[in-house]
Design an enzyme around this catalytic site. Structure first.
Site, PDB file in Angstrom:
ATOM      1  N   TYR A 121       0.825  -1.202   0.000  1.00  0.00           N
ATOM      2  CA  TYR A 121       0.000   0.000   0.000  1.00  0.00           C
ATOM      3  C   TYR A 121       0.864   1.258   0.000  1.00  0.00           C
ATOM      4  O   TYR A 121       0.686   2.160  -0.815  1.00  0.00           O
ATOM      5  CB  TYR A 121      -0.925  -0.040   1.218  1.00  0.00           C
ATOM      6  N   GLU A 170      26.474 -23.988 -10.553  1.00  0.00           N
ATOM      7  CA  GLU A 170      25.230 -23.210 -10.504  1.00  0.00           C
ATOM      8  C   GLU A 170      24.100 -24.094 -10.980  1.00  0.00           C
ATOM      9  O   GLU A 170      24.328 -25.106 -11.614  1.00  0.00           O
ATOM     10  CB  GLU A 170      25.329 -22.006 -11.455  1.00  0.00           C
ATOM     11  N   LYS A 210      20.959 -24.875 -13.467  1.00  0.00           N
ATOM     12  CA  LYS A 210      20.607 -24.533 -14.841  1.00  0.00           C
ATOM     13  C   LYS A 210      19.112 -24.227 -14.860  1.00  0.00           C
ATOM     14  O   LYS A 210      18.279 -25.116 -14.699  1.00  0.00           O
ATOM     15  CB  LYS A 210      20.927 -25.700 -15.771  1.00  0.00           C
ATOM     16  N   ASP A 262      15.565 -23.204 -16.303  1.00  0.00           N
ATOM     17  CA  ASP A 262      14.902 -23.550 -17.552  1.00  0.00           C
ATOM     18  C   ASP A 262      13.927 -22.441 -17.941  1.00  0.00           C
ATOM     19  O   ASP A 262      12.795 -22.395 -17.489  1.00  0.00           O
ATOM     20  CB  ASP A 262      14.140 -24.867 -17.340  1.00  0.00           C
ATOM     21  N   TYR A 276      23.530 -14.810 -14.381  1.00  0.00           N
ATOM     22  CA  TYR A 276      24.625 -15.708 -14.051  1.00  0.00           C
ATOM     23  C   TYR A 276      25.958 -15.430 -14.738  1.00  0.00           C
ATOM     24  O   TYR A 276      26.902 -16.170 -14.546  1.00  0.00           O
ATOM     25  CB  TYR A 276      24.232 -17.170 -14.285  1.00  0.00           C
ATOM     26  N   LYS A 334      22.820 -32.661 -16.929  1.00  0.00           N
ATOM     27  CA  LYS A 334      21.348 -32.697 -16.960  1.00  0.00           C
ATOM     28  C   LYS A 334      20.806 -33.618 -15.866  1.00  0.00           C
ATOM     29  O   LYS A 334      21.267 -34.747 -15.732  1.00  0.00           O
ATOM     30  CB  LYS A 334      20.873 -33.215 -18.328  1.00  0.00           C
ATOM     31  N   CYS A 348     -19.827 -38.122 -28.384  1.00  0.00           N
ATOM     32  CA  CYS A 348     -19.598 -37.581 -27.044  1.00  0.00           C
ATOM     33  C   CYS A 348     -19.846 -38.677 -26.002  1.00  0.00           C
ATOM     34  O   CYS A 348     -20.871 -39.342 -26.049  1.00  0.00           O
ATOM     35  CB  CYS A 348     -20.527 -36.404 -26.801  1.00  0.00           C
ATOM     36  N   CYS A 370     -23.231 -37.554 -24.034  1.00  0.00           N
ATOM     37  CA  CYS A 370     -24.563 -37.375 -24.627  1.00  0.00           C
ATOM     38  C   CYS A 370     -24.683 -38.067 -25.983  1.00  0.00           C
ATOM     39  O   CYS A 370     -25.716 -37.979 -26.626  1.00  0.00           O
ATOM     40  CB  CYS A 370     -24.899 -35.897 -24.744  1.00  0.00           C
ATOM     41  N   CYS A 416     -17.877 -31.495 -28.619  1.00  0.00           N
ATOM     42  CA  CYS A 416     -19.259 -31.959 -28.636  1.00  0.00           C
ATOM     43  C   CYS A 416     -20.125 -30.728 -28.895  1.00  0.00           C
ATOM     44  O   CYS A 416     -20.112 -29.788 -28.113  1.00  0.00           O
ATOM     45  CB  CYS A 416     -19.642 -32.583 -27.301  1.00  0.00           C
ATOM     46  N   CYS A 445     -25.814 -31.303 -23.357  1.00  0.00           N
ATOM     47  CA  CYS A 445     -24.741 -32.188 -22.909  1.00  0.00           C
ATOM     48  C   CYS A 445     -24.439 -31.860 -21.443  1.00  0.00           C
ATOM     49  O   CYS A 445     -24.028 -30.749 -21.120  1.00  0.00           O
ATOM     50  CB  CYS A 445     -23.524 -31.965 -23.802  1.00  0.00           C
TER      51      CYS A 445
HETATM   52  P1  AMP Z   1      21.475 -25.339 -23.978  1.00  0.00           P
HETATM   53  O1  AMP Z   1      20.288 -24.474 -24.358  1.00  0.00           O
HETATM   54  O2  AMP Z   1      21.069 -26.712 -23.508  1.00  0.00           O
HETATM   55  O3  AMP Z   1      22.569 -25.289 -24.958  1.00  0.00           O
HETATM   56  O4  AMP Z   1      22.035 -24.694 -22.628  1.00  0.00           O
HETATM   57  C1  AMP Z   1      22.555 -23.404 -22.639  1.00  0.00           C
HETATM   58  C2  AMP Z   1      21.591 -22.495 -21.955  1.00  0.00           C
HETATM   59  O5  AMP Z   1      21.474 -22.790 -20.580  1.00  0.00           O
HETATM   60  C3  AMP Z   1      22.082 -21.087 -21.968  1.00  0.00           C
HETATM   61  O6  AMP Z   1      21.758 -20.443 -23.157  1.00  0.00           O
HETATM   62  C4  AMP Z   1      21.329 -20.491 -20.820  1.00  0.00           C
HETATM   63  O7  AMP Z   1      20.129 -19.932 -21.304  1.00  0.00           O
HETATM   64  C5  AMP Z   1      20.939 -21.657 -19.956  1.00  0.00           C
HETATM   65  N1  AMP Z   1      21.376 -21.542 -18.559  1.00  0.00           N
HETATM   66  C6  AMP Z   1      20.547 -21.688 -17.496  1.00  0.00           C
HETATM   67  N2  AMP Z   1      21.206 -21.526 -16.342  1.00  0.00           N
HETATM   68  C7  AMP Z   1      22.489 -21.231 -16.653  1.00  0.00           C
HETATM   69  C8  AMP Z   1      23.651 -20.932 -15.883  1.00  0.00           C
HETATM   70  N3  AMP Z   1      23.627 -20.936 -14.548  1.00  0.00           N
HETATM   71  N4  AMP Z   1      24.785 -20.662 -16.555  1.00  0.00           N
HETATM   72  C9  AMP Z   1      24.823 -20.671 -17.901  1.00  0.00           C
HETATM   73  N5  AMP Z   1      23.765 -20.947 -18.687  1.00  0.00           N
HETATM   74  C10 AMP Z   1      22.598 -21.226 -18.078  1.00  0.00           C
HETATM   75 ZN    ZN Z   2     -21.923 -34.114 -25.318  1.00  0.00          ZN
END
Ligand code: AMP
Ligand code: ZN
Length: 663
Positions: free
Chosen positions: A32, A110, A112, A114, A221, A308, A402, A405, A420, A426
């Site tokens: 706020y 570190e 990774k 996604d 990173y 991975k 369906c 129905c 459907c 339905c």
């Molecule tokens: P890849 O897409 O499998 O080739 O993996 C590379 C991608 O991992 C990079 O382009 C980053 O976007 C991603 N990534 C995520 N975390 C990290 C990290 N801690 N250090 C470097 N790359 C990272």
């Molecule tokens: Zn239906």
């Protein structure tokens, strides 16, 4: 204090609060109080456009629209990472490293993340550019969208190099992702499949105000540039943090591959408690000097390696395929599995999405299937173990009727799902639609729950939402578990919903693709249901944010005679089917029928406010210039192609002040 000093001090203060909240997760004032200060700054900036700053905290809400994202060549290539899957892979990597560099090697570990990778450029402490990875050599300039992400600092603090780049990942935390999906489901739309795609899709939205609404985060990173005054990756992380970036604190130094494996083992489990998706560990040679000695292969640095995580996968048996009918009539096939443990939960069902998916997997009842819980929230079947297929197995034949129905299903061009079409007959569609109607964000009917709706329908007391308004306590009372008091509550709850404003009624009707936001836009633009019902396709798409798909769905809805009767009955019962007088009072007809195109950056009003002013006063906003355009309101940095087009068509180009005078 002069206005300029006040503006600067508020900007500084708000920046600090943003940092505490979004980077450190440690807010120092209430939401706020923050809002009050932000409003104060907004007001001062409006009064003093001469102190405009493209990096002001007030601009986090977005508003700028990008039609085509400019392609930008990366000053430093954005490489991929090599992947490893075992201890042996890592030991091989270490052997290769030791052949090339002298001395001990330390590693930074570190996670990774996604999401979508991003390169940010800062000059003199200000964010100047944000570019997607693209193909690694060049990406898209998405700066306007990135600026709306609160954890991306627009102005750095502490000591920073004059110019540098920083790499990171834009992620969408699970919480926010789930919330977005709830909203999509409420609008009868397909949910997003996973946070990663949704994050990267968000960056390419044209309207930055939409991006601002998505709870994206940016995790950093890697620093890149000269004069960084760091000698290791780990120092780089600390340095970035000190400048105000959100740098995850999980990073650890490791002195050997065994240490690295400890880190992997720990996070393979602990990552399930993180708010966002991770798919592995990134291991980097810590010394920047050694990194330089190692250099790059054609596609990846030799000094870094991704490890991975194994996507958790189990094998189980497909017992049955059943089919669900949603409230819009969409059919979803569901795999009913022999229950199995996966990533800490018991999995019994998995979505099969649609008939194409079933065909692609050639999945059959009795098959042994592999189920995976990867980036997706709902487990998915990734493959069939053909070696275990029973001899007498029969190919799956997708239903053509369906399951509820028995109406013949239809499949609309370009859509993956079967539907459907038995809209009013339905059961799950009828029940689902009324359940949606009464739900909290729609008519919010107290004293009536989803199960009671199903009961009322199955007892033949109601068949659509208009019937609700004609229910009496006497009719309801005989129902199972219904006491006199609750019957009265139900009836009075229904009556109270007659006060719900028009835009929510419009959402409650359950028109496909008309979610909360779209309903608001439609209500505002057309002002009453009668006008919407009569609107042509062209008139619909001329409204802000209404695309072809929505327009078609609205037309279909009102073309149905059944729906027309239902709407007439709602009207007779006093439901709000137009804007209230109060809502109307803020609007005039001064600009009646005039079509405006808005382009550039504005000072005294935001772009969104400008559009609202146009619409509130009877004008229309269109996104592209055509011979139908009456005025182009031009701010700073108006797109050159727009200018040429407007001049070519002799359309008056006016400033924001000219526009404000028109009102
Ligand atoms: P890849 O897409 O499998 O080739 O993996 C590379 C991608 O991992 C990079 O382009 C980053 O976007 C991603 N990534 C995520 N975390 C990290 C990290 N801690 N250090 C470097 N790359 C990272
Ligand atoms: Zn239906």
């Amino acid at each position: 204090m002069s206005a300029e000093q006040k503006i600067q001090s508020l900007r500084k203060e708000l920046r600090e609060h943003n940092h505490n909240y979004y980077v450190l997760d440690n807010p120092s004032i209430s939401d706020y109080e923050f809002d009050i200060k932000l409003k104060e700054l907004q007001k001062l900036e409006e009064e003093h456009p001469e102190f405009y700053d493209a990096n002001s905290p007030t601009l986090r809400v977005g508003g700028e629209v990008t039609k085509n994202f400019e392609t930008v060549v990366h000053e430093h290539r954005m490489y991929s990472l090599d992947n490893s899957y075992s201890k042996e892979d890592l030991l091989d990597w270490e052997t290769r490293i030791k052949k090339q560099v002298d001395g001990d090697v330390q590693y930074t570990c570190e996670l990774k993340y996604d999401g979508a990778s991003m390169s940010l450029t800062y000059e003199n402490g200000k964010l100047t550019k944000a570019v997607t990875r693209g193909d690694g050599f060049q990406g898209d300039n998405v700066t306007t969208n990135i600026k709306t992400i609160r954890s991306v600092p627009l102005q750095l603090k502490g000591d920073y190099p004059e110019k540098f780049h920083i790499r990171g990942e834009i992620v969408l935390p699970f919480d926010g992702f789930n919330k977005m999906n709830e909203e999509r489901l409420a609008a009868g739309e397909e949910p997003y499949r996973n946070p990663r795609n949704t994050a990267s899709g968000s960056l390419k939205l044209q309207d930055s105000a939409e991006v601002a609404k998505r709870p994206l985060e940016c995790l950093l990173y890697s620093l890149i540039g000269d004069n960084l005054e760091i000698t290791t990756q780990f120092e780089g992380l600390e340095k970035a943090r000190s400048m105000g970036f959100k740098v995850p604190t999980v990073a650890k130094l490791a002195n050997s591959i065994d240490d690295v494996l400890d880190f992997v083992e720990h996070w393979d489990i602990a990552r399930h408690d993180l708010p966002y998706e991770t798919d592995g560990v990134v291991i980097k040679v810590n010394s920047l000097f050694q990194q330089e000695e190692l250099g790059y292969t054609a596609k990846a640095p030799r000094w870094a390696m991704a490890y991975k995580f194994k996507a958790e996968q189990v094998s189980t048996r497909l017992n049955e395929i059943t089919y669900q009918v949603g409230r819009t009539g969409a059919i979803t096939p569901v795999a009913n599995l022999e229950p199995v443990e996966l990533a800490g939960t018991t999995v019994k069902r998995a979505s099969l999405h649609n008939s194409d998916q079933i065909e692609k997997l050639d999945i059959r009842v009795g098959d042994a299937v592999f189920v995976e819980k990867g980036g997706e929230i709902i487990p998915k079947i990734i493959a069939v173990d053909l070696s275990k297929r029973p001899e007498n197995s029969q190919p799956t034949i997708y239903i053509n009727q369906c399951p509820e129905c028995y109406t013949e299903l239809i499949r609309i061009e370009g859509e993956a799902k079967h539907y459907c079409p038995n809209y009013n007959g339905c059961n799950p569609q009828v029940v689902g639609r009324i359940q949606h109607f009464i739900s909290r964000k729609a008519m919010d009917i107290e004293g009536l729950g989803g199960e009671t709706v199903a009961l009322l329908v199955n007892e033949g007391l109601i068949n659509n939402y208009a019937d609700l308004y004609e229910l009496t306590a006497e009719q309801v009372m005989p129902l199972e578990r219904m006491a006199e008091k609750s019957a009265e509550n139900l009836v009075s709850g229904v009556a109270a919903s007659k006060q719900i404003p028009f835009e929510r009624v419009l959402f409650a009707l359950g028109i496909r693709y008309v979610g909360e936001t779209v309903a608001k836009k439609l209500a505002k633009h057309f002002k009453s249901i009668d006008v919407i019902a009569k609107a042509s396709f062209e008139e619909l798409v001329a409204a802000d944010e209404i695309g072809d798909r929505i327009a078609e769905s609205v037309i279909d809805f009102f073309a149905s005679e059944d729906n027309q009767v239902i709407i007439d009955r709602l009207k007779l019962n006093g439901i709000q089917l137009e804007l209230s007088e109060e809502q109307m009072a803020n609007q005039t007809n001064t600009l009646n029928g005039n079509i405006f195109v808005v382009s550039g950056v504005f000072h005294s009003v935001s772009r969104a406010e400008l559009k609202k002013l146009i619409e509130d006063n009877g004008g229309k906003v269109s996104s592209s210039i055509s011979s139908k355009t009456n005025y182009v309101v031009a701010g700073d940095k108006m797109g050159p192609s727009k200018r040429v087009k407007a001049e070519g068509l002799n359309i008056p180009i006016i400033t924001e002040n000219d526009f404000l005078k028109m009102l």
